[in-house]
Motif scaffolding. Structure first.
Motif, PDB file in Angstrom:
ATOM      1  N   VAL A  44     122.530  -3.617  70.763  1.00 56.07           N
ATOM      2  CA  VAL A  44     121.902  -4.558  69.829  1.00 56.07           C
ATOM      3  C   VAL A  44     122.135  -4.141  68.384  1.00 56.07           C
ATOM      4  O   VAL A  44     122.054  -4.981  67.473  1.00 56.07           O
ATOM      5  CB  VAL A  44     120.393  -4.705  70.103  1.00 56.07           C
ATOM      6  N   MET A  45     122.436  -2.865  68.175  1.00 57.71           N
ATOM      7  CA  MET A  45     122.722  -2.399  66.827  1.00 57.71           C
ATOM      8  C   MET A  45     123.901  -3.160  66.228  1.00 57.71           C
ATOM      9  O   MET A  45     123.908  -3.485  65.037  1.00 57.71           O
ATOM     10  CB  MET A  45     123.012  -0.899  66.851  1.00 57.71           C
ATOM     11  N   MET A  46     124.910  -3.464  67.057  1.00 58.67           N
ATOM     12  CA  MET A  46     126.065  -4.220  66.568  1.00 58.67           C
ATOM     13  C   MET A  46     125.635  -5.581  66.043  1.00 58.67           C
ATOM     14  O   MET A  46     126.042  -6.013  64.953  1.00 58.67           O
ATOM     15  CB  MET A  46     127.083  -4.428  67.688  1.00 58.67           C
ATOM     16  N   VAL A  47     124.824  -6.277  66.841  1.00 54.67           N
ATOM     17  CA  VAL A  47     124.419  -7.628  66.471  1.00 54.67           C
ATOM     18  C   VAL A  47     123.519  -7.615  65.243  1.00 54.67           C
ATOM     19  O   VAL A  47     123.657  -8.435  64.339  1.00 54.67           O
ATOM     20  CB  VAL A  47     123.710  -8.313  67.660  1.00 54.67           C
ATOM     21  N   ALA A  48     122.581  -6.663  65.217  1.00 49.68           N
ATOM     22  CA  ALA A  48     121.675  -6.569  64.068  1.00 49.68           C
ATOM     23  C   ALA A  48     122.427  -6.230  62.790  1.00 49.68           C
ATOM     24  O   ALA A  48     122.165  -6.798  61.722  1.00 49.68           O
ATOM     25  CB  ALA A  48     120.601  -5.522  64.347  1.00 49.68           C
ATOM     26  N   LEU A  49     123.364  -5.291  62.879  1.00 52.36           N
ATOM     27  CA  LEU A  49     124.170  -4.937  61.707  1.00 52.36           C
ATOM     28  C   LEU A  49     124.923  -6.147  61.178  1.00 52.36           C
ATOM     29  O   LEU A  49     125.002  -6.371  59.970  1.00 52.36           O
ATOM     30  CB  LEU A  49     125.171  -3.834  62.065  1.00 52.36           C
ATOM     31  N   ASP A  50     125.484  -6.942  62.103  1.00 54.10           N
ATOM     32  CA  ASP A  50     126.298  -8.070  61.667  1.00 54.10           C
ATOM     33  C   ASP A  50     125.477  -9.166  61.002  1.00 54.10           C
ATOM     34  O   ASP A  50     126.037 -10.027  60.330  1.00 54.10           O
ATOM     35  CB  ASP A  50     127.081  -8.647  62.848  1.00 54.10           C
ATOM     36  N   GLY A  51     124.140  -9.131  61.198  1.00 55.13           N
ATOM     37  CA  GLY A  51     123.322 -10.110  60.508  1.00 55.13           C
ATOM     38  C   GLY A  51     123.292  -9.900  59.009  1.00 55.13           C
ATOM     39  O   GLY A  51     123.113 -10.839  58.244  1.00 55.13           O
ATOM     40  N   THR A  52     123.496  -8.633  58.558  1.00 50.02           N
ATOM     41  CA  THR A  52     123.408  -8.343  57.117  1.00 50.02           C
ATOM     42  C   THR A  52     124.619  -7.608  56.558  1.00 50.02           C
ATOM     43  O   THR A  52     124.868  -7.675  55.358  1.00 50.02           O
ATOM     44  CB  THR A  52     122.158  -7.496  56.816  1.00 50.02           C
ATOM     45  N   ILE A  53     125.375  -6.895  57.407  1.00 52.71           N
ATOM     46  CA  ILE A  53     126.511  -6.128  56.897  1.00 52.71           C
ATOM     47  C   ILE A  53     127.544  -7.057  56.276  1.00 52.71           C
ATOM     48  O   ILE A  53     128.228  -6.703  55.316  1.00 52.71           O
ATOM     49  CB  ILE A  53     127.148  -5.273  58.019  1.00 52.71           C
ATOM     50  N   VAL A  54     127.635  -8.286  56.831  1.00 45.42           N
ATOM     51  CA  VAL A  54     128.612  -9.243  56.317  1.00 45.42           C
ATOM     52  C   VAL A  54     128.221  -9.727  54.928  1.00 45.42           C
ATOM     53  O   VAL A  54     129.083 -10.091  54.122  1.00 45.42           O
ATOM     54  CB  VAL A  54     128.763 -10.423  57.299  1.00 45.42           C
ATOM     55  N   ALA A  55     126.915  -9.713  54.625  1.00 47.38           N
ATOM     56  CA  ALA A  55     126.475 -10.194  53.309  1.00 47.38           C
ATOM     57  C   ALA A  55     127.120  -9.400  52.182  1.00 47.38           C
ATOM     58  O   ALA A  55     127.524  -9.960  51.156  1.00 47.38           O
ATOM     59  CB  ALA A  55     124.950 -10.108  53.211  1.00 47.38           C
TER      60      ALA A  55
END
Length: 539
Positions: A44-55
């Motif tokens: 789930v760390m991958m999915v959670a990171l992608d929620g904001t890392i892309v910003a």
């Protein structure tokens, strides 16, 4: 304690314990609760990171691929749209076929889609594979919660969900920092490539550790019409929210999709009362606490994810920070979420979720109001205060709302409950980006011409005005090549001041949303961890 789980099907080394009150099965690591928690946390760390890392990578992607503001929004919106439409169905798939299988498929697909984005050379390809990321992430997220619900005994479930929420919160908040390091020292593609080794690690751990638990009352059939109606309703709602800024909130197309969504939700609700095994038993929503938890997740995501979208542009394009500097300036937000999450979990265990959740949303509202006061001359110290308060406010909500939703649902619906929790957050993210984006665009459009004229700058044509407005919405001064330095300085001042006015208004709206969430939080209560439908209908 009555057994919460039974195995529908087992294989060598896959025997489940008779009762989750004995969390360590005989077969070594397989099925061990705490190793299961570690494994799902990696995924789930991958999915959670992608929620904001892309910003933090959005400005670099925009520049490298020549994308417009609307296209950059689609990098976020496409991901949220795919997640929102498919999360509940994905949770049902886990309830039916086993959360272990859906988790592993989600991990592999998410990592593969991430690698494909890193290899993409056009904005269209990036958006397309972001949609695939969302679809596979939808399989992964509710499956993780379902595995925790099935593996941990009731007396330890709250602690496990608290740690899981801490991982989500830390990953969500840590995305901008990691993104800043990768964008500045490698490239924007590395933001996505990093998911490949993480996905491989989660796959290996999952193959060795995860055990396929099945609830005694797990569904045996699929409500295909219900899936179609719910998916169509969710799509129409999120699509209307995404397209409204471009079409206009008064446009017929916007309202056609909104009305269509309402009608489809109505048909879905009617059908669910008729089918033998509904996709979402509507009795779930007789629980005021569960319903409040879902609404709270939506409101929290509107305020947080919607507001964060503009903060990255503020730091990089207005203050001129590098990606890594922007990430470091968000460190107080990250740090307070990491520190605050376990403390919030401890407090929720002792006093229940109501007070921590209401207090968290109050802190969030104050922080968003504080962020509305930021301007071009705001110091790093002042920014840090508001970012830290925001992290402190979000921590109990990320932890507590998850426990409220999943803990108030019966075991056989743990996947659906996990899907509801994540769908609420993704819909909130889409709402936040769309609504606050519309607020920003409207404010910039209304102020830019007057600010431009007041600065004594040459009048713009309608086409030039539209082009300048689009640039200002992300904090970029529309300075043409060869513009004299004095004129360029005036344009820069106008652009930044206009951007600030739009961001301030959007932050005030977010603060208002967080204020409403305080009262919703007062309706929550501790999860009953009920079995076999117990708790459905309890208030």
């Amino acid at each position: 304690m009555t057994s919460q789980t039974t195995l529908d099907k087992t294989g060598p080394g896959d025997e489940a314990p008779a009762s989750p009150s004995d969390p360590a099965p005989a077969a070594g690591l397989r099925g061990h609760p705490w190793f299961t928690l570690i494994t799902v946390a990696v995924g789930v760390m991958m999915v959670a990171l992608d929620g904001t890392i892309v910003a933090i990578a959005n400005p670099a992607i925009q520049k490298d691929l020549g994308a417009t503001f609307a296209q950059v929004q689609w990098i976020t919106n496409g991901y949220f749209l795919a997640l929102a439409v498919s999360l509940i169905t994905a949770g049902k798939l886990g309830d039916r076929f086993g959360h272990r299988q859906t988790f592993l498929i989600g991990v592999v697909g998410f990592a593969a889609a991430s690698g494909a984005i890193g290899l993409s050379s056009s904005i269209g390809a990036v958006v397309t594979f972001r949609v695939f990321q969302g679809l596979f992430g939808a399989l992964l997220m509710p499956a993780a919660l379902g595995l925790l619900r099935a593996t941990f005994p009731a007396e330890k479930l709250n602690m496990a969900i608290g740690i899981w929420g801490m991982v989500i919160g830390a990953s969500t908040a840590g995305g901008p920092i990691l993104g800043g390091v990768l964008v500045e020292h490698v490239n924007w593609q590395s933001v996505f490539f990093i998911n490949v080794p993480v996905g491989l690690l989660a796959l290996v751990l999952g193959g060795l550790i995860l055990l396929d638990h099945r609830a005694e009352n797990a569904p045996r059939s699929f409500d295909m019409l219900g899936i179609a109606l719910l998916s169509a309703a969710m799509f129409c709602l999120v699509w209307a929210l995404i397209k409204a800024p471009a079409w206009g909130w008064g446009d017929g197309k916007t309202w056609a999709f909104i009305v269509g969504s309402v009608l489809l939700f109505g048909l879905f609700a009617f059908w669910e009362t008729k089918v033998a095994e509904p996709l979402i038993p509507l009795g779930l929503f007789r629980s005021v606490a569960l319903s409040a938890g879902v609404i709270l997740m939506v409101l929290m995501a509107i305020a947080f994810l919607g507001g964060l979208f503009f903060v990255t542009f503020y730091l990089q394009n207005v203050h001129g920070m590098s990606p890594i500097d922007a990430g470091l300036h968000l460190l107080p937000l990250t740090g307070m979420m990491i520190v605050g999450s376990p403390l919030a979990g401890l407090m929720i265990t002792k006093v229940g979720p109501r007070i921590p959740l209401a207090g968290g949303m109050a802190a969030t509202a104050i922080a968003m109001y504080g962020m509305s006061t930021l301007d071009t001359g705001t110091s790093g110290l002042v920014m840090s205060v508001w970012f830290a308060l925001l992290g402190l406010g979000l921590a109990p909500v990320m932890v507590g709302a998850t426990e409220v939703i999943v803990g108030n649902a019966p075991l056989e619906l743990s996947g659906v409950a996990g899907g509801l929790q994540q769908a609420a957050m993704q819909i909130g993210g889409s709402l936040g980006t769309a609504v606050l984006g519309a607020v920003m665009a409207s404010k910039v459009d209304s102020d830019l011409a007057g600010n431009w004229k007041a600065a004594g700058l040459p009048e713009l044509t309608a086409a030039q005005q539209a082009q300048a407005s689009e640039a200002v919405q992300v904090g970029v001064p529309p300075v043409a090549k060869g513009t004299p330095e004095a004129i360029a300085a005036k344009i820069t001042d106008v652009a930044h001041d206009t951007f600030i006015s739009g961001m301030s208004l959007a932050s005030l709206v977010a603060a208002g949303v967080a204020t409403v969430a305080i009262f919703v939080a007062l309706l929550t209560k501790r999860g009953a961890n009920a079995e076999a439908g117990a708790g459905v209908g309890h208030i």
